[in-house]
Design a protein around this motif. Structure first.
Motif: not given
Length: 156
Positions: A69-70, A44-54
């Motif tokens: 926790r993850l 998800c992070l690779t696809h969307y780039g930097e995003i917030n935890q929520a």
């Protein structure tokens, strides 16, 4: 109304997803360093780039506390970095590290094996068409949710 589970769209999609995940776990147990949930977060992070935890928790369909926790474990392992959002101090932005990029390559290779097994017996045209059908179904169901997720990712 169709009652045979073998012909119910939701049941079939969920079952294929469950079986795909199980097979990924079987193949990756000896070769990959992270759990399937951790790889999903990285994807998800690779696809969307930097995003917030929520936003990441929402994309993964887990509670924010579970995502936290993850991410704690992943940050300790050097897979992700978190930093405060300069626009909103309450938020923490999450991005992947170089170490994670390399691990994702290995996970994609396992995923390719699982896909090959799942699509065994499909010719190339059928496989492309099937993937296209799944993408269309996802698009039909995600238009409202996608707009909300993208607005959250942009801090709106």
């Amino acid at each position: 109304m169709e009652t045979n589970l073998e012909r119910r769209f939701g049941f079939l999609v969920a079952d294929v997803g469950r079986l795909t995940g199980r097979r990924f776990d079987e193949l990756s147990r000896a070769t990959l360093d992270l759990t399937r949930a951790q790889y999903r977060a990285l994807a998800c992070l690779t696809h969307y780039g930097e995003i917030n935890q929520a936003c990441l928790a929402d994309l993964m369909e887990v509670a924010p506390i579970s995502a936290g926790r993850l991410l704690d474990r992943m940050e300790e392992g050097g897979w992700i970095v978190r930093r405060p959002n300069p626009a909103d101090r309450r938020e923490r932005m999450v991005s992947v590290t170089e170490k994670a990029e390399q691990a994702l390559h290995a996970a994609r290779e396992v995923g390719d094996v699982v896909t090959s097994e799942a699509l065994n017996g499909f010719n190339a045209e059928e496989a492309e068409q099937f993937i296209g059908f799944l993408q269309r179904a996802r698009g039909n169901l995600s238009k409202p949710a996608l707009a909300q997720t993208q607005a959250q990712a942009q801090g709106k």
